[in-house]
Design an enzyme around this catalytic site. Structure first.
Site, mmCIF file in Angstrom:
data_model
loop_
_atom_site.group_PDB
_atom_site.id
_atom_site.type_symbol
_atom_site.label_atom_id
_atom_site.label_comp_id
_atom_site.label_asym_id
_atom_site.label_seq_id
_atom_site.Cartn_x
_atom_site.Cartn_y
_atom_site.Cartn_z
ATOM 1 N N GLY A 180 -0.524 2.262 -4.594
ATOM 2 C CA GLY A 180 0.784 2.762 -4.177
ATOM 3 C C GLY A 180 1.433 1.879 -3.119
ATOM 4 O O GLY A 180 2.645 1.648 -3.148
ATOM 5 N N THR A 181 0.638 1.395 -2.189
ATOM 6 C CA THR A 181 1.196 0.564 -1.121
ATOM 7 C C THR A 181 1.763 -0.731 -1.696
ATOM 8 O O THR A 181 2.874 -1.142 -1.346
ATOM 9 C CB THR A 181 0.122 0.272 -0.052
ATOM 10 N N GLN A 237 3.450 11.432 -3.763
ATOM 11 C CA GLN A 237 2.894 12.782 -3.610
ATOM 12 C C GLN A 237 3.278 13.704 -4.757
ATOM 13 O O GLN A 237 2.792 14.833 -4.841
ATOM 14 C CB GLN A 237 3.341 13.391 -2.271
ATOM 15 N N SER A 285 1.039 6.320 -7.127
ATOM 16 C CA SER A 285 -0.325 5.884 -6.830
ATOM 17 C C SER A 285 -1.300 6.768 -7.578
ATOM 18 O O SER A 285 -1.305 7.988 -7.414
ATOM 19 C CB SER A 285 -0.552 6.002 -5.323
ATOM 20 N N ALA A 286 -2.169 6.151 -8.407
ATOM 21 C CA ALA A 286 -3.027 6.938 -9.303
ATOM 22 C C ALA A 286 -4.061 7.779 -8.571
ATOM 23 O O ALA A 286 -4.379 8.881 -9.015
ATOM 24 C CB ALA A 286 -3.716 6.004 -10.301
ATOM 25 N N HIS A 287 -4.594 7.281 -7.448
ATOM 26 C CA HIS A 287 -5.676 8.048 -6.822
ATOM 27 C C HIS A 287 -5.160 9.319 -6.153
ATOM 28 O O HIS A 287 -5.946 10.170 -5.755
ATOM 29 C CB HIS A 287 -6.493 7.184 -5.853
ATOM 30 N N CYS A 297 -3.801 11.478 17.768
ATOM 31 C CA CYS A 297 -5.191 11.371 18.170
ATOM 32 C C CYS A 297 -6.115 10.968 17.028
ATOM 33 O O CYS A 297 -7.234 10.540 17.256
ATOM 34 C CB CYS A 297 -5.663 12.690 18.744
#
Lengths: 464, 464
Positions: A68-69, A174, A191-193, A317
């Protein structure tokens, strides 16, 4: 319980089956003309047809990326290059995925112009406001189908109707496989995952006629859009699971929507000082996010992990960069103590109830050492005694806000508290806290004006 | 028989086993702090240690990419960016993989300077010549460990000793896992599917202290060098198979070396008008390449496929770009009728003998329709009759060379033949043919000087 499918989904059984088969049948180079190569090519072509059908475009508009990135980086930078004749302006919503923001930074560094379009408190862009940010020299507009941190669905169709000739890239990471995808886009990434396919496969769809010039060195694979050897087995598995997930989605989405509704309704009743964020209606079925005041997100995630729940956080955090979540910051909600739940297919009501049982105890446990149940507010200060100055310099968030919450009772209604802090997150957290607690945020001043040797002073008027 | 491991190797059984296990154990996001995320991180760390050990560097010098091409593109462009202070000059051998050449083109397009260092007839660079191409403003030198089309091993250690402060990137795609890797490099790239690992995994190693600035938008994964979700299962499988292949390599290499020797020795005795190319001694154990005069490579590959042999070719006829192989061109050997054999582990003598049995028949079959066995050369022309002009305008290679071969006997020794041709490949093929047949290549002139309306005239003196 794994409640973090928005990060990555476990491999779908259909994907595993398809991957195993394709490792036997589709391992060869699909660019070769001998038998095993032609076989790999046929599997690749079939996978491309499947993905195109689910996404709603032509097979030759689909290129497979390494994830995806990469799809986002190539899509954004390639569309900007291809549309240089329009100009050098890029517009995107303030709550896009970091891959969009980092691509925008690169565009800026190379001399381009970038507009980040603000969102409302639910993380949603106003279509009119988004459209108003588009200019004759806008080479690309980028809008996610839905937000990855809070699940808010964006008004893509409305924006598409208002965009005129400006190319629109929709980041559907998403949404793809889970819900119907919007139409009206020029480029789409996924993105497939995220849908239960294997890692290592992304989708970059570029509509016929949309100008695109690859930002990478030349390569003839994937129609010149994605360089390098094509990972046929993983692509076959990605396509197979996309089809399978899409078929299951209607039933599962209805169930998950109800479970998320249960979390949205109960968490504020079970946990004090909590805010559920994200659009309550126009949202993805499986994602819900809330922020807990006076809670260190990383500590809470650790406690939840020990209790058997894998969840995520946009909190400063837990991110290795130590910067506040840009999504929560853009929404104007607390950036600390943030928990994102994203439910996988198959999650049961019992799973969610177990989470709702342990959560209040764990939050209380995290808050306990902070002494929030300690002595009632001390006697109110004289109205003319001047502001109460709280020195939180050198203290990391959320400590400055905790200090503020504990001691605001020391000034009378109408009195002022000044928080001195040098953690940058205080600039977001103090106003957000005021919004939640109906106190009035007066603004910021140099800490030096209140005796501090560094940092800023945040002024709050007690109004309730 | 699959004789094309230099394109991609079938998945090693160890890789398949490791992949299956890691899909269960390492599917989560290794950046997450919950249990499944930590487990993925541990598997990733172990895989990095394994790869570092085989490659001969530190684990924190290794970044995993989406493949060999991405490793090369990032390595070349990232090192050029990181070493801008040295200057904008890039040097590489003329026979690097196309991913290097395309990255160099991109560098050139962005205002950089590029030197392509020539090779000898075996495809090998001379270390002194390579070193002489390096300048004070050379930001990067690139040299493959061994050539992917002809198997020639490059003198990397000698170049490394002469390079001084110039960073050296070694593309080890064809060597990693198979043979000992050279030392003395600054950056090294490799590709898992070449050694029996899965597709979708490459290696970019950058030595501590070597300047590197990513050419892609920022991302915190893989030490900021490779953006996007890390494909842990595939990386685990890649590392496991690298270790396994390395353990088998010594025995297998000795066997394959003998089998390749058999091919190198027998092919010239079995097939007329053939030239085995590539360094006969300093070569990879499993690759051998030969060129057949008067043969269309694509047709021969198709015949071999029908006979059950999957082989590859650097010939113009099989590449979708229709340009001659830059490797063969740089070597000055024929670019037509080229066959590359690359033997997988486990290939037997019987497999090779079967290939050697069918090859001569298939080559003869391909040549038959060209009429090469037809009438003996006609009566020689008068010495003062001027050159014999052969009009091959409009004919695609190898037809111009075939025409030359058939008719050179028509001029006496000392006489000249002029070939008019407009296929660009003739510029390489005519001199190469002269080299093979001990005829004298006199040079090139405008076709117009010999009555042609376009193209070039190639002048050949018959000396034998």
């Amino acid at each position: 319980m794994y409640f973090d499918v928005a990060s990555t989904a476990p491999l779908h059984p259909v994907a595993r089956q398809a991957l195993t088969a394709a490792l036997d049948e589709g391992w060869a180079d699909p660019a070769r003309l001998y038998r095993s190569g032609r076989q790999a090519r046929m599997l690749l072509d079939a996978a491309r047809e499947t993905v195109a059908e689910v996404i709603g475009c032509r097979a030759d508009e689909i290129a497979f990326t390494s994830g995806g990135t990469q799809a986002v980086q190539l899509g954004v930078l390639g569309a900007l290059r291809g549309n240089r004749r329009r100009g050098g302006h890029l517009a995107h919503s303030a709550v896009e995925h970091s891959s969009v923001l980092h691509s925008a930074e690169r565009h800026l560094a190379e001399g381009g112009e970038v507009t980040s379009v603000p969102v409302d408190r639910h993380g949603r862009v106003d279509p009119e406001v988004f459209a108003a940010a588009l200019r004759p020299d806008t080479a690309l507009a980028v809008l996610q189908s839905a937000n990855h941190e809070v699940g808010t669905v964006q008004p893509v169709a409305e924006v598409a109707a208002l965009r005129g000739e400006v190319p629109l890239l929709v980041d559907a990471a998403q949404s793809a496989g889970r819900v119907d995808l919007p139409t009206g886009w020029s480029l789409l990434t996924a993105s497939a995952h995220k849908w239960g396919g294997p890692a290592g496969v992304g989708v970059l769809a570029v509509r016929k006629g949309v100008r695109y010039v690859s930002p990478l060195p030349a390569d003839e694979r994937e129609a010149g859009r994605v360089p390098g050897f094509v990972n046929v087995p993983a692509i076959v598995a990605a396509a197979a699971s996309l089809r399978a997930v899409r078929a299951e989605a209607e039933r599962e989405n209805a169930r998950l929507h109800e479970l998320v509704e249960r979390i949205r309704a109960r968490v504020p009743r079970l946990v004090p000082e909590v805010e559920v964020v994200g659009d309550p209606v126009r949202r993805l079925p499986h994602i819900v996010t809330f922020s807990c005041l006076y809670v260190d997100g990383e500590v809470l995630l650790g406690e939840l992990d020990r209790a058997g729940f894998a969840v995520s956080s946009g909190s400063s955090c837990t991110s290795s960069t130590l910067t506040p979540s840009h999504v929560l910051a853009a929404m104007g909600v607390l950036t600390e103590g943030n928990v994102r739940i994203s439910l996988p297919f198959g999650t049961t009501g019992a799973d969610v109830d177990r989470f709702l049982t342990v959560l209040p105890e764990l939050v209380a446990g995290v808050r306990a050492p902070l002494g929030l149940d300690l002595p009632a507010p001390a006697a109110a200060r004289e109205p003319d005694g001047g502001p109460l100055v709280l020195d939180a310099l050198g203290k990391r968030c959320p400590l400055p806000v905790i200090e503020l919450a504990k001691r605001i009772g020391e000034v009378p209604v109408g009195g002022t508290v000044v928080v001195l802090a040098d953690d940058e997150a205080a600039r977001l957290d103090v106003p957000a806290w005021c919004g939640m607690r109906d106190q009035e945020y007066l603004g910021e001043a140099p800490a030096a004006e209140y005796g501090g040797d560094r940092g800023s002073a945040y002024l709050v008027r007690r109004v309730s």
